[in-house]
Every structure is written in structure tokens, then in C-alpha cells.
Design a protein around this motif. Sequence first.
Motif, mmCIF file in Angstrom:
data_model
loop_
_atom_site.group_PDB
_atom_site.id
_atom_site.type_symbol
_atom_site.label_atom_id
_atom_site.label_comp_id
_atom_site.label_asym_id
_atom_site.label_seq_id
_atom_site.Cartn_x
_atom_site.Cartn_y
_atom_site.Cartn_z
ATOM 1 N N GLY A 256 -28.865 16.840 30.657
ATOM 2 C CA GLY A 256 -27.749 16.489 29.791
ATOM 3 C C GLY A 256 -27.070 15.206 30.216
ATOM 4 O O GLY A 256 -26.662 14.379 29.380
ATOM 5 N N GLU A 257 -26.940 15.000 31.529
ATOM 6 C CA GLU A 257 -26.354 13.759 32.036
ATOM 7 C C GLU A 257 -27.243 12.568 31.707
ATOM 8 O O GLU A 257 -26.753 11.472 31.389
ATOM 9 C CB GLU A 257 -26.150 13.880 33.548
ATOM 10 N N GLU A 258 -28.553 12.785 31.754
ATOM 11 C CA GLU A 258 -29.485 11.714 31.391
ATOM 12 C C GLU A 258 -29.362 11.374 29.911
ATOM 13 O O GLU A 258 -29.424 10.198 29.521
ATOM 14 C CB GLU A 258 -30.913 12.152 31.725
ATOM 15 N N TYR A 259 -29.175 12.404 29.076
ATOM 16 C CA TYR A 259 -28.995 12.158 27.642
ATOM 17 C C TYR A 259 -27.746 11.318 27.383
ATOM 18 O O TYR A 259 -27.756 10.437 26.519
ATOM 19 C CB TYR A 259 -28.899 13.472 26.872
ATOM 20 N N ALA A 260 -26.670 11.558 28.128
ATOM 21 C CA ALA A 260 -25.444 10.782 27.956
ATOM 22 C C ALA A 260 -25.706 9.293 28.145
ATOM 23 O O ALA A 260 -25.139 8.450 27.427
ATOM 24 C CB ALA A 260 -24.373 11.278 28.929
ATOM 25 N N LYS A 261 -26.573 8.930 29.073
ATOM 26 C CA LYS A 261 -26.914 7.527 29.301
ATOM 27 C C LYS A 261 -27.671 6.955 28.100
ATOM 28 O O LYS A 261 -27.387 5.843 27.635
ATOM 29 C CB LYS A 261 -27.759 7.389 30.568
ATOM 30 N N HIS A 262 -28.638 7.711 27.608
ATOM 31 C CA HIS A 262 -29.414 7.231 26.460
ATOM 32 C C HIS A 262 -28.557 7.158 25.197
ATOM 33 O O HIS A 262 -28.766 6.270 24.349
ATOM 34 C CB HIS A 262 -30.627 8.135 26.242
ATOM 35 N N LEU A 263 -27.607 8.073 25.058
ATOM 36 C CA LEU A 263 -26.704 8.030 23.901
ATOM 37 C C LEU A 263 -25.848 6.761 23.948
ATOM 38 O O LEU A 263 -25.637 6.106 22.919
ATOM 39 C CB LEU A 263 -25.816 9.278 23.876
ATOM 40 N N THR A 287 -18.904 18.154 26.034
ATOM 41 C CA THR A 287 -18.843 17.043 25.071
ATOM 42 C C THR A 287 -18.145 15.835 25.682
ATOM 43 O O THR A 287 -18.561 14.693 25.467
ATOM 44 C CB THR A 287 -18.127 17.463 23.777
ATOM 45 N N ILE A 288 -17.092 16.074 26.428
ATOM 46 C CA ILE A 288 -16.372 14.966 27.063
ATOM 47 C C ILE A 288 -17.268 14.269 28.089
ATOM 48 O O ILE A 288 -17.306 13.030 28.170
ATOM 49 C CB ILE A 288 -15.079 15.486 27.729
ATOM 50 N N GLN A 289 -18.043 15.045 28.854
ATOM 51 C CA GLN A 289 -18.966 14.459 29.828
ATOM 52 C C GLN A 289 -20.050 13.635 29.128
ATOM 53 O O GLN A 289 -20.479 12.601 29.636
ATOM 54 C CB GLN A 289 -19.605 15.563 30.666
ATOM 55 N N THR A 290 -20.475 14.078 27.955
ATOM 56 C CA THR A 290 -21.494 13.340 27.211
ATOM 57 C C THR A 290 -20.971 11.985 26.745
ATOM 58 O O THR A 290 -21.739 11.035 26.585
ATOM 59 C CB THR A 290 -21.984 14.169 26.003
ATOM 60 N N ALA A 291 -19.659 11.893 26.546
ATOM 61 C CA ALA A 291 -19.057 10.647 26.058
ATOM 62 C C ALA A 291 -18.719 9.663 27.168
ATOM 63 O O ALA A 291 -18.420 8.494 26.886
ATOM 64 C CB ALA A 291 -17.784 10.968 25.268
ATOM 65 N N THR A 292 -18.745 10.089 28.435
ATOM 66 C CA THR A 292 -18.196 9.256 29.523
ATOM 67 C C THR A 292 -18.912 7.924 29.700
ATOM 68 O O THR A 292 -18.306 6.957 30.167
ATOM 69 C CB THR A 292 -18.239 10.017 30.861
ATOM 70 N N LYS A 293 -20.189 7.821 29.323
ATOM 71 C CA LYS A 293 -20.909 6.558 29.467
ATOM 72 C C LYS A 293 -20.542 5.571 28.353
ATOM 73 O O LYS A 293 -20.903 4.395 28.412
ATOM 74 C CB LYS A 293 -22.427 6.796 29.452
ATOM 75 N N ILE A 294 -19.820 6.062 27.349
ATOM 76 C CA ILE A 294 -19.411 5.214 26.223
ATOM 77 C C ILE A 294 -17.939 4.846 26.354
ATOM 78 O O ILE A 294 -17.551 3.700 26.169
ATOM 79 C CB ILE A 294 -19.650 5.936 24.881
#
Length: 429
Positions: A256-263, A287-294
Motif C-alpha cells: 500500500g505504501e508503494e502504491y502511494a508513491k505510484h499514485l 486514506t490519509i497515508q495514501t495521500a502523503t506523497k501528494i
Amino acid sequence: MERAVSGVRSKRVPGERDKATTVLSMVGLPARGKTYIGRRVARYLSWLGHPTRVFNVGSYRRRQIGASQPADFFAPTNKEGRQVLHDLAMTALDDMLAWLREGGEVGIFDATNSTKERRRFVEERCRKEGLPVVFIESFCNDPAVIEANVRDTKLKSPDYVDMDPDAAAQDFLRRIAHYESMYETLDDPNQSYIKIIDVGRQVILNRIHGYLPARLAPLLIDLHVSPRPIWLTRHGQSAYNQHGRIGGDPELSPAGEEYAKHLAEFVRKNAKRDQEVAVWTSTLRRTIQTATKITRSPRTWRALDEIDAGVCDGMTYDQVRIEMPDVWAARSADKFRYRYPRGESYEDVIQRLDPLIIQLERQRSPTLVIAHQAVLRSIYAYLMDRPPGECPSISVPLHTVIQLTPTAYGCEEKRFALPPHVEDQGAGG
């Protein structure tokens, strides 16, 4: 451990308990967005659970006498043409009233209805049926908006198939001029109406009463046709996704953390440099963790939280099936209306998403919504005009971006599967 708690079917919210059959009658010159507004209103009300249908007089004309009618056919001096158009409008009106008698709830009469005489006639016909009428006028004199609407929508209609665009534009502008010569705007203080001026610059409400008409006002204020992508994606894989568990507030897995980077890479690649992307998440960690790279400060919404699984929260579907067979059977019979014990149904989710949908319609910049399976299914159903009952079967896989771009008559859809590939067990939100 056995959890012997029976579920219930969700009830409609208080405002929906008493059916309020209503007629919405569009008003406006051609190329002012009447049909666009009518279809958006129908989509919104249908999504909220109110059976709604649009009766478009232009469609009746094309079916009955063909699409290719020259501008002079619509001239006030063409008595034969005016009689044909009147008869077609009356057929559409009759069909709408018949549909409402058979159980429909909101009928949208989509015609120019450009004179006071025509509007009084429509009102009288509906009053004889015991039906209230609310007129919705799109009033616009901005030449840039009118020209853009002519070229972007009207020239793509069946009326101008295989016709030179410039010649088609000139013909349609002549048609508009014929209607302008006899047009009368809404100004009767005794009529119920909503007047939208210059695509939402000003909205006038007159004698608006009742649950449904009042509910439409915020939507109509915020409607616009600015093209922008809406990106829907579930959070990256979570620890619960790995084990097929429902709900909870787990953190992301390594995948999931890897997906956040690709997103984040996807957003940077697909957003224009001069556009700020609005990033919306639920209040849950994944969801918040998924957004952190953005962004470090996404806009969080409780309305985007996953469906509340109640006493089933944290369980796997196999556990529910074995330990709570009554719940499993009832939910399997009607996944849309079934409410988890002490939790929610899809029907409940749609009701809490209502204010957020209004906010989404207001957005003019690209918007990324990072949320959960049931919630995104419900938003997708709204944007793609799918019956709400289909929500539980809509495919929203993990690690996939669904791009929806609003157009005059719906949304264009593209899907992008991003790495890493993970097994989607359909649980964990």
C-alpha cells in the motif's frame, strides 16, 4: 464466538417517507444548457432514490419527423411548423403525466417553454392532475458561453450529423433568433421557479416550497460545465486487505505504501502545471497515508469514511457467513438496502454523501478522491448515472485510478491500473 444479532433493512430518511410527486418544467432559449441541467437534476434525484425521468421534446421531434429540420422550420411565421412542434410538446407532456400516474415521482418536462402562455398551459394541465410545478429557467446572454455551448454540444447533436460545422453553427444561430423573437423570461410572482442566470452567476428562487425543490437549490447554484478530471481511487492495500477483514482503521501494508508513491507520480504526470489538485480523503488512516506523497494536508471528510459494518467490523466474510448466517443471508438477498447490525447500508452511505456531491459539483480544478470501496461505488454511480441499486456490484479494484471527466451529457471514463499488483479480496474497505 457466535454473534447472534439480526440485521435490518435500512429505512428511508424522514424527508423521503412521503412520496411527493413533482413536475419540473425547463425554460430557456436553445444553447442555454436546459437539457444539461435537466439531465443533471434527474441523475441527482435518481441517485437519492427518487424515480425521475426526463421527457425531452427535441427527442420526440427527431423520432417523429427526423433530425434534419432547417432553421426556418422553427420560425414563428411558419404556422405548420409551429403546430407540429406544439403537438410534439403535448405528446411529451401527456407521456410524462401518464408515467407519473403509474408510479413515477419526478417528471422533467424538457422544452423551451418560451412563452407565458405555454407555461400557463403546462401549469394548468399539471394542476388538473394534482401536481405541483416548479419552472427551472437557464437565462444567459453571454455571447462567449452561448457560442461555446453551440460548438461543444449542439453541433454534435443528431440535428447536424455530417454537416459542415460552420454551416451548422449559422443554421443553429438562426434557429435561436427565431425563438428569441417570441421569448418571455420568468417573472410571474405567483409561479414557483428557479432562475439560473449566466451559468450560476446569480440564482433566483421564487415560491420554492417542499422537500425536493428546496433540495435542488444547492445543486443548481454549483452546476458548471468546466472540464476537469475527477480521480477516484481506493487507498493503498491495508493490513486488513491482506487478511480479508471488513472495516477497521488499519495502516497501509508495504504494498500500500508503494502504491502511494505510484499514485503521486500519476497525479504529477496527469495534472497540468498551472492547476492545483484538490485531494480529498476520509478520516481513516489508510486514506490519509495514501495521500502523503501528494500533500501533507488533504481535505478530510467523515462522509468519505467506509460503510459502517457495525458488529461485523473487523470480521472476515467467512466469519460472518459461519458465525452470523442470518446476517449473511439477509445481506446477500439485498446488499443495497441491507444495514449491518448497528451499522449502515449502501442507502445510508448515499444519504451522507449528498452534501459532498454538491461540493464535488462545485470543484473546477482536478479532484482526487481517496476513499473506500462502498463509498467510491456510490460516488461512481452518481457520476455515471447508474441506478443506486447497482452500487454493490460496481467494480472498484485496489491500486486502480478511475478517471471520470464530466461532459455535457455524462462522464467519460478511463481506468489506470497502477503497480504494485495485489490480490483484491473485496474486504477491508
